[in-house]
Design a protein around this motif. Structure first.
Motif, PDB file in Angstrom:
ATOM      1  N   ALA A   3       0.851  -1.200   0.000  1.00 15.00           N
ATOM      2  CA  ALA A   3       0.000   0.000   0.000  1.00 15.00           C
ATOM      3  C   ALA A   3       0.880   1.241   0.000  1.00 15.00           C
ATOM      4  CB  ALA A   3      -0.894   0.008   1.238  1.00 15.00           C
ATOM      5  N   VAL A   4       0.374   2.315  -0.606  1.00 17.46           N
ATOM      6  CA  VAL A   4       1.108   3.589  -0.656  1.00 17.46           C
ATOM      7  C   VAL A   4       0.113   4.724  -0.442  1.00 17.46           C
ATOM      8  CG1 VAL A   4       2.488   5.144  -2.114  1.00 17.46           C
ATOM      9  CG2 VAL A   4       2.836   2.690  -2.280  1.00 17.46           C
ATOM     10  N   ASP A   5       0.561   5.790   0.226  1.00 23.03           N
ATOM     11  CA  ASP A   5      -0.252   7.005   0.276  1.00 23.03           C
ATOM     12  C   ASP A   5       0.683   8.215   0.292  1.00 23.03           C
ATOM     13  OD1 ASP A   5      -2.668   8.380   0.223  1.00 23.03           O
ATOM     14  OD2 ASP A   5      -2.726   8.620   2.405  1.00 23.03           O
TER      15      ASP A   5
ATOM     16  N   PHE B 130       3.903  -2.561   4.106  1.00 25.54           N
ATOM     17  CA  PHE B 130       4.647  -3.712   3.576  1.00 25.54           C
ATOM     18  C   PHE B 130       4.116  -5.035   4.112  1.00 25.54           C
ATOM     19  CE2 PHE B 130       7.361  -0.073   3.105  1.00 25.54           C
ATOM     20  CZ  PHE B 130       7.963  -0.270   1.870  1.00 25.54           C
ATOM     21  N   ALA B 131       4.419  -6.081   3.364  1.00 25.23           N
ATOM     22  CA  ALA B 131       3.956  -7.417   3.744  1.00 25.23           C
ATOM     23  C   ALA B 131       4.679  -7.932   4.982  1.00 25.23           C
ATOM     24  CB  ALA B 131       4.147  -8.387   2.576  1.00 25.23           C
TER      25      ALA B 131
ATOM     26  N   VAL C  38       0.488  -5.135   5.907  1.00 21.55           N
ATOM     27  CA  VAL C  38      -0.291  -3.886   5.985  1.00 21.55           C
ATOM     28  C   VAL C  38      -0.906  -3.642   4.609  1.00 21.55           C
ATOM     29  CG1 VAL C  38      -0.174  -1.411   6.402  1.00 21.55           C
ATOM     30  CG2 VAL C  38       1.240  -2.975   7.749  1.00 21.55           C
ATOM     31  N   TYR C  39      -2.248  -3.650   4.531  1.00 22.60           N
ATOM     32  CA  TYR C  39      -2.928  -3.572   3.225  1.00 22.60           C
ATOM     33  C   TYR C  39      -3.462  -2.191   2.872  1.00 22.60           C
ATOM     34  CZ  TYR C  39      -2.713  -8.651   3.060  1.00 22.60           C
ATOM     35  OH  TYR C  39      -2.275  -9.941   3.014  1.00 22.60           O
ATOM     36  N   GLY C  40      -3.599  -1.322   3.879  1.00 20.05           N
ATOM     37  CA  GLY C  40      -4.145   0.007   3.576  1.00 20.05           C
ATOM     38  C   GLY C  40      -3.502   1.056   4.458  1.00 20.05           C
TER      39      GLY C  40
END
Length: 745
Positions: free
Chosen positions: A421-423, A435-436, A492-494
């Protein structure tokens, strides 16, 4: 509305009537239409296969009751017809009416429709209609039995293929204009007939049925059929998610009245009880008056796990307008004044800036009231940020087909931890990655380094009244270009930055959402509400509220200062994969693996829009800056455009060859950028896509939409990466496009 679920019954009968066998199966009651009643396969439980069922003790009791009723009402002729049809000896009609068996329809015509309906409902407890007991998603095992035990009375499993192929032959022989509409019935019928066979332990027949007809289904149901093919034994059905989906929701078909009448007539003439009962129990037919829809119109809207949305699901009023901006006095900087004096036009620029600040001072007629939901008050720091925003926007580039944005791509190299995920912050100063390996990393993308707040002892020594107090509280010894946040115990997915850049949200496979402080780089709160992985989380545009969605099929609305959710949005039939706040923060859109998008009202918690049309799980959503439109992207590689006010699809953008993970409108809404797993960023002409619409011509009543196949005209550019899937896009305040992804060697 022609289709109402269930139909009406008298209050006195309601207690012991679970179903309406005298309804025509689509929810329309014809209790007093004796012609229909006598011909309707739905008006008697065992009609289609009277002789095979005659020996069953339940049927003997049922027929005994029916014959007694007919004799009691002096309908001896009807009783005689019933006896003869069932092939029973004359002794059964003795005054005591001792042993009766068999079934039939002939006498029903003479009985008052309402009474016949009530009687048959009461006496045929195990009949197919019994499945209409209310279904509750929570009670798995008993409920599967309630819904499917109905099918155990259905007779010869060998005839299933005959029934289905008979209907198929009929639909293929009707006029072209009706064929496309009636073909929608194939898939739900196929699924329920297969489940019925499996439930009744007819494994070989179920397998043969599946092999013969699964290839006829639409390609976008491939994944569902793959899961379905693994259900080969009754034991597999208990607690199975796919089965839960099919049984807890009626599959919705939208059919014109003419096509509906054709189907009804055919099933009545053929006495096709099997199909009739499935339609009655598991399908909701939404009938509209007007021309039947074409194949392309139906295909555009179909593909969701529960069929199309009912028309009334999209009738609620949606306040899609923007809230009025707060009035902020805009001071002129020294630099600005100098620049203006050099240019020799000091007075012309000032009003221009002010006008930007008061762009939306007029109240939008489609906007909700300012106080519809409580929003946090603006702090001084927010006002400063607003002023910065207004200044930046004066330097914003107007984009368009002849003026495309520059794209700056942030590639995560050596991301062996697995970037998930990126923001990017609204002012584009920070970028964060989830990251996983369960970590969250934050980078500064400006020369300004990341610093923590000083310790409590050091803070006491600071002069709190000084002008640069915000600068003094930061500890320069801790300055670095990136920080790593530890706390999650799963990928971490979001992730989502708060609008004021003080907080960061992260959601993970561990079922929690964490709120991190970007001043201390520590975890402040862990929000526990989801029981399964949380796929996405997002802050409201005004901060304070945030949304999360996960594998438990619900989205939850939270406030940062509450450890329990404020609202739970339940309705999706599969994982909630992505979520977005509307620009006015009064609504939340969620995309799901059930291939549908729902719009929820934050105030009431109600679902106000259901948008179907994607052929795969939805992974990206973006609202246009004016709040009128929504763009969605899915695993089918299509970007769909929706008009929120009317609840209709208004455009389809084809071009990507893989899942779309990111969508973003430019700051003024002229351009839509899409990023995909096919390693490309594509730019689309949003102005042209929406300006061509004649909103007055929308025929929401019939749901007829004519989508132009003009993707190539709307595509402004395709930008390839070497080997980097695009998982995030962001337009800066000056309309520079930032993209991000992890290099995939």
């Amino acid at each position: 509305m022609a289709a109402v679920q269930g139909g009406m019954v008298d209050a006195k009968d309601e207690a012991d009537i679970k179903t309406e066998p005298a309804s025509d199966g689509f929810g329309n009651n014809h209790a007093n239409d004796s012609r229909l009643l006598s011909a309707s396969p739905g008006s008697s439980a065992a009609a289609g296969n009277s002789k095979p069922a005659a020996g069953a003790p339940e049927d003997q009791q049922t027929l005994l009751a029916v014959l007694q009723f007919l004799r009691k009402n002096k309908l001896s002729e009807s009783a005689e017809i019933l006896r003869r049809e069932a092939g029973l000896p004359e002794e059964v009609l003795d005054p005591k009416g001792a042993d009766s068996a068999g079934s039939g329809l002939g006498g029903s015509a003479d009985v008052d429709g309402g009474d016949a309906s009530a009687l048959l409902s009461r006496v045929t407890v195990p009949a197919p209609g019994g499945a209409k007991a209310p279904t509750k998603a929570g009670e798995d095992q008993p409920d599967v039995n309630v819904v499917l035990s109905a099918y155990s009375q259905q007779g010869d499993p060998a005839l299933y293929q005959v029934y289905y192929s008979g209907l198929k032959k009929f639909i293929e022989s009707v006029l072209d204009c009706h064929r496309a509409e009636l073909s929608q019935v194939f898939y739900p019928l196929f699924v329920h007939m297969y489940l019925e066979l499996v439930y009744n332990n007819h494994e070989s027949e179920a397998k043969a049925f599946f092999e013969r007809f699964s290839g006829d289904q639409e390609c976008y149901y491939e994944e569902d059929l793959r899961i379905l093919s693994s259900l080969t034994k009754k034991e597999h059905m208990r607690g199975n998610e796919t089965l839960l989906d099919f049984r807890t929701s009626k599959f919705v078909l939208r059919i014109s009245r003419d096509s509906y009448q054709l189907l009804k007539r055919h099933l009545q003439e053929r006495q096709n009880n099997q199909i009739w009962n499935i339609i009655q129990e598991h399908l909701y037919i939404d009938i509209f008056d007007g021309m039947p829809r074409s194949k392309s119109q139906i295909d555009a809207m179909s593909g969701s796990l529960a069929g199309e949305a009912k028309r009334e699901a999209n009738k609620a009023k949606v306040y899609y307008g923007l809230l009025k901006e707060p009035e902020i006095e805009l001071p002129l900087d020294d630099e600005d004044e100098e620049a203006e004096n050099e240019e020799g036009k000091p007075k012309k620029k000032k009003p221009k800036k002010d006008s930007t600040g008061s762009k939306s001072k007029k109240q939008d007629p489609n906007a909700p009231s300012q106080t519809r939901i409580p929003l946090p008050e603006l702090k001084d720091s927010d006002k400063l940020d607003k002023i910065m925003y207004i200044k930046e926007s004066t330097k914003r580039i107007r984009l368009g087909p002849d003026n495309l944005p520059s794209i700056c791509f942030y590639t995560f190299l050596n991301a062996y931890q697995g970037l998930t995920a990126v923001d990017v912050t609204d002012d584009s100063s920070l970028i964060a990655g989830g990251f996983a390996d369960s970590t969250v990393r934050v980078w500064s993308v400006t020369p300004k380094k990341l610093r923590k707040v000083k310790t409590a002892a050091d803070l006491n020594l600071i002069d709190k009244e000084s002008d640069d107090v915000l600068e003094r509280i930061m500890d320069d010894k801790t300055a670095s270009e990136s920080k790593c946040l530890y706390g999650h115990t799963g990928p971490v997915y979001g992730i989502s930055f708060s609008p004021d850049r003080n907080y960061l949200l992260s959601s993970s496979e561990d079922g929690t959402v964490r709120l991190w402080s970007l001043l201390t780089f520590t975890c402040l709160v862990g929000y526990k509400g989801h029981n399964y992985p949380v796929w996405d989380t997002q802050f409201s545009p005004y901060g304070y509220y945030f949304i999360s969605g996960g594998h438990d099929r619900v989205a939850r609305l939270w406030a940062t200062d509450h450890h329990q959710p404020l609202r739970i949005f339940a309705g999706h039939l599969a994982d909630v994969t992505c979520s977005r706040f509307h620009p006015n923060a009064n609504y939340v859109a969620t995309g799901s693996s059930d291939r549908a998008i729902r719009l929820w009202d934050v105030l009431t918690g109600n679902c106000v829009r259901i948008l179907t049309g994607h052929k795969g799980p939805v992974h990206a959503l973006a609202f246009s800056p004016n709040g009128k439109f929504l763009a969605s992207g899915a695993t089918d590689g299509r970007v769909l455009l929706w008009d929120i006010g009317h609840g209709l699809m208004v455009g389809e953008l084809k071009g990507h060859t893989d899942t779309i993970y990111s969508l973003r409108f430019s700051r003024d809404g002229e351009i839509l950028a899409s990023g995909s797993m096919d390693n490309t960023v594509r730019l689309w002409d949003a102005t042209k896509a929406f300006d061509d619409l004649e909103t007055d011509d929308f025929t929401a009543a019939t749901g007829h939409i004519h989508l132009q196949d003009n993707s190539q005209e709307l595509l402004l550019g395709t930008y390839m990466t070497k080997s980097t899937p695009v998982i995030h896009l962001h337009f800066t305040r000056r309309n520079l496009l930032l993209a991000a992804g992890a290099y995939n060697p």
